[in-house]
Design a protein around this motif. Structure first.
Motif, mmCIF file in Angstrom:
data_model
loop_
_atom_site.group_PDB
_atom_site.id
_atom_site.type_symbol
_atom_site.label_atom_id
_atom_site.label_comp_id
_atom_site.label_asym_id
_atom_site.label_seq_id
_atom_site.Cartn_x
_atom_site.Cartn_y
_atom_site.Cartn_z
ATOM 1 N N ILE A 7 -13.461 5.755 -24.144
ATOM 2 C CA ILE A 7 -13.136 6.808 -23.859
ATOM 3 C C ILE A 7 -14.655 7.579 -22.601
ATOM 4 O O ILE A 7 -15.472 7.824 -23.706
ATOM 5 C CB ILE A 7 -12.405 7.942 -23.920
ATOM 6 C CG1 ILE A 7 -11.504 7.342 -24.835
ATOM 7 C CG2 ILE A 7 -12.180 9.024 -22.585
ATOM 8 C CD1 ILE A 7 -10.498 7.790 -25.575
ATOM 9 N N ARG A 8 -14.637 7.870 -21.492
ATOM 10 C CA ARG A 8 -15.828 8.686 -21.925
ATOM 11 C C ARG A 8 -16.336 9.426 -19.932
ATOM 12 O O ARG A 8 -14.168 9.265 -19.322
ATOM 13 C CB ARG A 8 -17.114 7.489 -20.746
ATOM 14 C CG ARG A 8 -18.422 8.468 -20.304
ATOM 15 C CD ARG A 8 -19.008 9.132 -21.842
ATOM 16 N NE ARG A 8 -19.902 8.858 -22.408
ATOM 17 C CZ ARG A 8 -21.257 8.130 -22.172
ATOM 18 N NH1 ARG A 8 -21.986 8.636 -21.484
ATOM 19 N NH2 ARG A 8 -21.513 7.377 -23.444
ATOM 20 N N ASP A 9 -15.435 11.164 -20.497
ATOM 21 C CA ASP A 9 -15.186 11.767 -18.668
ATOM 22 C C ASP A 9 -16.254 11.562 -17.745
ATOM 23 O O ASP A 9 -17.626 11.550 -18.077
ATOM 24 C CB ASP A 9 -15.628 13.194 -19.040
ATOM 25 C CG ASP A 9 -16.859 14.070 -20.410
ATOM 26 O OD1 ASP A 9 -17.450 13.342 -20.602
ATOM 27 O OD2 ASP A 9 -17.009 15.777 -20.175
ATOM 28 N N ILE A 10 -16.446 11.913 -16.469
ATOM 29 C CA ILE A 10 -17.687 11.347 -15.330
ATOM 30 C C ILE A 10 -18.199 12.239 -15.026
ATOM 31 O O ILE A 10 -17.425 13.073 -13.408
ATOM 32 C CB ILE A 10 -15.678 10.539 -14.643
ATOM 33 C CG1 ILE A 10 -15.243 9.857 -15.247
ATOM 34 C CG2 ILE A 10 -16.701 10.188 -13.900
ATOM 35 C CD1 ILE A 10 -14.433 8.816 -14.665
ATOM 36 N N THR A 11 -18.721 12.809 -16.053
ATOM 37 C CA THR A 11 -19.978 14.191 -15.415
ATOM 38 C C THR A 11 -20.342 13.651 -14.032
ATOM 39 O O THR A 11 -20.788 13.241 -13.276
ATOM 40 C CB THR A 11 -19.307 15.152 -16.443
ATOM 41 O OG1 THR A 11 -20.606 14.196 -16.970
ATOM 42 C CG2 THR A 11 -18.462 15.524 -17.633
ATOM 43 N N ARG A 12 -22.026 14.909 -14.588
ATOM 44 C CA ARG A 12 -22.860 14.297 -13.972
ATOM 45 C C ARG A 12 -22.967 12.775 -14.024
ATOM 46 O O ARG A 12 -23.365 12.562 -14.299
ATOM 47 C CB ARG A 12 -23.873 14.856 -14.114
ATOM 48 C CG ARG A 12 -23.653 16.550 -13.994
ATOM 49 C CD ARG A 12 -25.507 16.912 -14.572
ATOM 50 N NE ARG A 12 -25.948 16.426 -16.318
ATOM 51 C CZ ARG A 12 -26.662 17.075 -17.848
ATOM 52 N NH1 ARG A 12 -27.847 17.448 -16.642
ATOM 53 N NH2 ARG A 12 -26.370 16.839 -18.096
ATOM 54 N N GLY A 13 -23.806 12.613 -12.351
ATOM 55 C CA GLY A 13 -23.932 11.419 -11.948
ATOM 56 C C GLY A 13 -23.046 9.981 -11.187
ATOM 57 O O GLY A 13 -22.878 9.546 -11.080
ATOM 58 N N GLY A 14 -21.497 11.360 -11.966
ATOM 59 C CA GLY A 14 -20.201 10.333 -11.480
ATOM 60 C C GLY A 14 -19.928 8.529 -11.906
ATOM 61 O O GLY A 14 -20.522 8.467 -13.263
ATOM 62 N N LEU A 15 -19.043 7.904 -11.796
ATOM 63 C CA LEU A 15 -18.814 7.240 -11.990
ATOM 64 C C LEU A 15 -19.693 6.128 -11.909
ATOM 65 O O LEU A 15 -20.097 5.397 -13.120
ATOM 66 C CB LEU A 15 -17.344 6.271 -11.299
ATOM 67 C CG LEU A 15 -16.781 5.185 -11.572
ATOM 68 C CD1 LEU A 15 -16.641 5.254 -12.916
ATOM 69 C CD2 LEU A 15 -15.391 4.513 -10.824
ATOM 70 N N ASP B 4 -21.319 9.662 -1.503
ATOM 71 C CA ASP B 4 -20.795 8.676 -1.765
ATOM 72 C C ASP B 4 -19.817 9.181 -3.546
ATOM 73 O O ASP B 4 -20.876 9.960 -4.659
ATOM 74 C CB ASP B 4 -21.741 7.830 -2.523
ATOM 75 C CG ASP B 4 -21.002 6.812 -3.336
ATOM 76 O OD1 ASP B 4 -19.431 6.658 -3.534
ATOM 77 O OD2 ASP B 4 -21.861 5.752 -3.578
ATOM 78 N N PRO B 5 -18.489 8.894 -3.496
ATOM 79 C CA PRO B 5 -18.069 9.406 -4.368
ATOM 80 C C PRO B 5 -18.012 8.923 -5.853
ATOM 81 O O PRO B 5 -17.533 9.404 -6.656
ATOM 82 C CB PRO B 5 -16.646 9.338 -4.127
ATOM 83 C CG PRO B 5 -16.603 9.021 -2.617
ATOM 84 C CD PRO B 5 -18.085 8.789 -2.236
ATOM 85 N N LEU B 6 -18.411 8.217 -5.892
ATOM 86 C CA LEU B 6 -19.280 7.134 -6.725
ATOM 87 C C LEU B 6 -20.113 7.702 -7.324
ATOM 88 O O LEU B 6 -20.651 8.039 -8.211
ATOM 89 C CB LEU B 6 -19.907 5.693 -6.825
ATOM 90 C CG LEU B 6 -18.399 4.596 -5.939
ATOM 91 C CD1 LEU B 6 -19.018 2.932 -5.730
ATOM 92 C CD2 LEU B 6 -17.533 4.670 -7.453
ATOM 93 N N THR B 7 -21.060 8.735 -7.104
ATOM 94 C CA THR B 7 -22.476 9.116 -7.993
ATOM 95 C C THR B 7 -22.300 10.745 -7.769
ATOM 96 O O THR B 7 -22.469 11.097 -8.499
ATOM 97 C CB THR B 7 -23.302 9.385 -7.140
ATOM 98 O OG1 THR B 7 -23.099 9.239 -5.872
ATOM 99 C CG2 THR B 7 -23.846 7.922 -7.553
ATOM 100 N N MET B 8 -20.876 11.168 -7.800
ATOM 101 C CA MET B 8 -20.317 12.566 -7.451
ATOM 102 C C MET B 8 -19.832 12.733 -8.658
ATOM 103 O O MET B 8 -18.672 12.455 -9.370
ATOM 104 C CB MET B 8 -19.461 13.184 -6.058
ATOM 105 C CG MET B 8 -20.040 13.224 -5.148
ATOM 106 S SD MET B 8 -18.764 13.002 -3.302
ATOM 107 C CE MET B 8 -18.024 14.748 -3.291
ATOM 108 N N GLY B 9 -20.371 14.391 -9.335
ATOM 109 C CA GLY B 9 -19.704 14.256 -10.531
ATOM 110 C C GLY B 9 -18.766 15.064 -10.547
ATOM 111 O O GLY B 9 -17.655 15.483 -9.616
ATOM 112 N N ASN B 10 -17.335 15.251 -11.628
ATOM 113 C CA ASN B 10 -16.252 15.445 -11.936
ATOM 114 C C ASN B 10 -16.419 16.245 -13.128
ATOM 115 O O ASN B 10 -17.464 16.067 -13.906
ATOM 116 C CB ASN B 10 -15.134 14.828 -11.707
ATOM 117 C CG ASN B 10 -15.159 13.231 -11.266
ATOM 118 O OD1 ASN B 10 -14.692 13.697 -9.714
ATOM 119 N ND2 ASN B 10 -16.193 12.341 -11.478
#
Lengths: 327, 327
Positions: free
Chosen positions: B210-218, B256-262
């Motif tokens: 499990i990993r939360d998709i924070t800084r740096g994005g997916l 790029d949503p792939l490198t956007m933080g959540n």
């Protein structure tokens, strides 16, 4: 290399910084796993948990630096509860413009202090904000203490002796004179005191209260303890240890060693019957050489200073700003 | 009232601030003792320990604030190791000029989020530095996980399915548009995800990672996991969930949503045979409604995106500064 915002973005540059500096100096079997959170061995005792942030200026000073301070502060808070400090986290807020060599020196100092204290740095975090090359450090710590342990700020008892483990005001005076760019022989007392405390506990002394005498000084700490315990503390002015250098500076600048902060001094309260034993043990430790019995706990409220003239003067906690960014 | 340096001096004003705001909102049986460190009940399981600092700007944004974020970040890091988050510390570095009403709102938000997550804030610290009315928060957290639990960044296995628990980029897009003072309907996804994770674990799903998709994005998170596990991750471009608002913004601004933080999304890896079960459970939780199976783990190295055209494109972690002070 200068720290830039990209070092805090969580991407490749953050990773390089973490591996290049933090992971290199702090390495141990737990940290090396580099998970989102550190999985620890089961604790042998009751968990004790604390956290402190450090914003001291200047970053380096005689006797220490922000890194050493950040490890000592949290280690000492755990020791004050009778806990053996075990694991720390280290979280950095770096300002842009910080030299990576400066950061490395600070991290090396943290690693050396953690080694002396016998704690592992097991997790951390790095953020970067716009600024002028400074940094802030937060350390959180976990320790374990025996299931039966009543050491508490609220556990002072009438007929306790109050022991002070060394001279007052050294850290405060050092930071102040550094800011004023005065040349002195002053040294911060910044030190990890857990082994000192453990030696007293291992000898079976019935310690009631331990508190490190940090921001706000002895006046503030003693007031908090007296209040939490519903007792009165009498301190003997002539017995309180203050170095000649701090006395001199206090005279010139109008400072009061009673409200000056320390980073390597503690107050211990033990039953009068065990005071001499505790004192002898303390005086035999690296950081307790100048320990003295400086007062007593009685029925009542508040903190009083028995002056050289034989009168009692009420001691008030620090009011106002003291010395900003002392730790 | 405006925060001033005296509020960080450790004396009477610090004490008033602590009692007036922090102790009022965070109160619980452990914190109320106000010791140097919190003595915790014995943990039921293996201790897990983490810490994060929060420097987000602006302090308040649609969907959250620095206080909510600071609780969610640490709670989620513990949940990522399969631990039940239990206790937090909260350490504040306040800038002079900060409105005490602003601080109070943030502290109230922390208390509400801690309540939702089911964690107690048991210790803290307050420092004050010169500044412009901002603040930084550090939270450290302790959780407990079962003695038998292999959840780890290094535990991805070929034939795992990769589940993403919701849309990507919402927090990043929200912070960015707030800074640009754009009017949008965007909301940060900032949320405590521990109950969501616990529901999956309680159902007996054999979760590997499990990993939360924070800084740096997916992109960054998946790269780290693939590296730690010695595997390859294939993500399917068409399956990755991105809201219309974030898609639109990304198109306009070249993001790029792939490198956007959540701040409220996770990646879970589970054996393919359990993926549908896990997905159904997640979709039934408050913060997992939009969960999808978005990829798979295979032998190999690196992270690849299977594009709509059927080709594989290598996914690289974030380089450069992304969005400073996103969390």
């Amino acid at each position: 290399m200068k720290i830039a915002l990209r070092h805090g973005a969580g991407g490749e540059e953050t990773s390089k910084l973490i591996h290049g500096i933090f992971a290199t100096y702090f390495q141990n079997d737990i940290l090396n796993k580099m998970e989102d959170a550190a999985v620890l061995p089961k604790l042998n005792g009751v968990p004790v948990f604390t956290s402190d942030s450090f914003v001291v200026e200047p970053l380096f000073f005689p006797g220490g630096d922000i890194g050493k301070l950040s490890v000592c502060g949290t280690v000492n808070d755990l020791a004050c509860m009778g806990a053996k400090p075990l694991y720390l986290t280290a979280s950095f807020i770096l300002e842009t413009g910080l030299d990576s060599e400066t950061l490395e020196k600070i991290v090396a100092s943290m690693a050396a202090t953690a080694e002396e204290a016998g704690v592992k740095i097991v997790a951390g975090d790095t953020k970067v904000v716009e600024g002028n090359g400074g940094l802030y450090i937060n350390t959180a710590g976990i320790g374990a203490r025996p299931s039966v342990c009543n050491i508490s700020a609220a556990n002072l008892k009438p007929k306790d002796a109050v022991i002070i483990t060394g001279t007052l005001g050294d850290h405060h005076a050092t930071i102040l004179t550094q800011r004023l760019q005065m040349e002195t022989s002053l040294q911060s007392d910044c030190a990890p005191l857990n082994h000192m405390v453990q030696t007293v506990l291992d000898a079976g002394v019935d310690v009631h209260t331990i508190r490190d005498i940090t921001r706000g000084g002895l006046a503030t700490v003693a007031t908090e303890l007296a209040e939490a315990s519903g007792c009165r503390i009498n301190l003997e002015e002539e017995k309180l240890p203050v170095s000649e250098a701090v006395k001199g500076l206090s005279g010139i600048l109008g400072l009061d060693p009673l409200t000056m902060g320390n980073e390597g001094k503690m107050l211990l309260a033990v039953p009068y019957s065990e005071a001499e034993k505790a004192l002898a043990i303390l005086q035999n430790t690296k950081y307790g050489k100048d320990a003295v019995i400086a007062g007593e706990v009685t029925e009542g409220t508040g903190v009083y200073l028995l002056t050289a003239l034989g009168s009692y003067r009420k001691v008030l906690p620090l009011r106002g700003e003291g010395l900003p960014r002392i730790c």
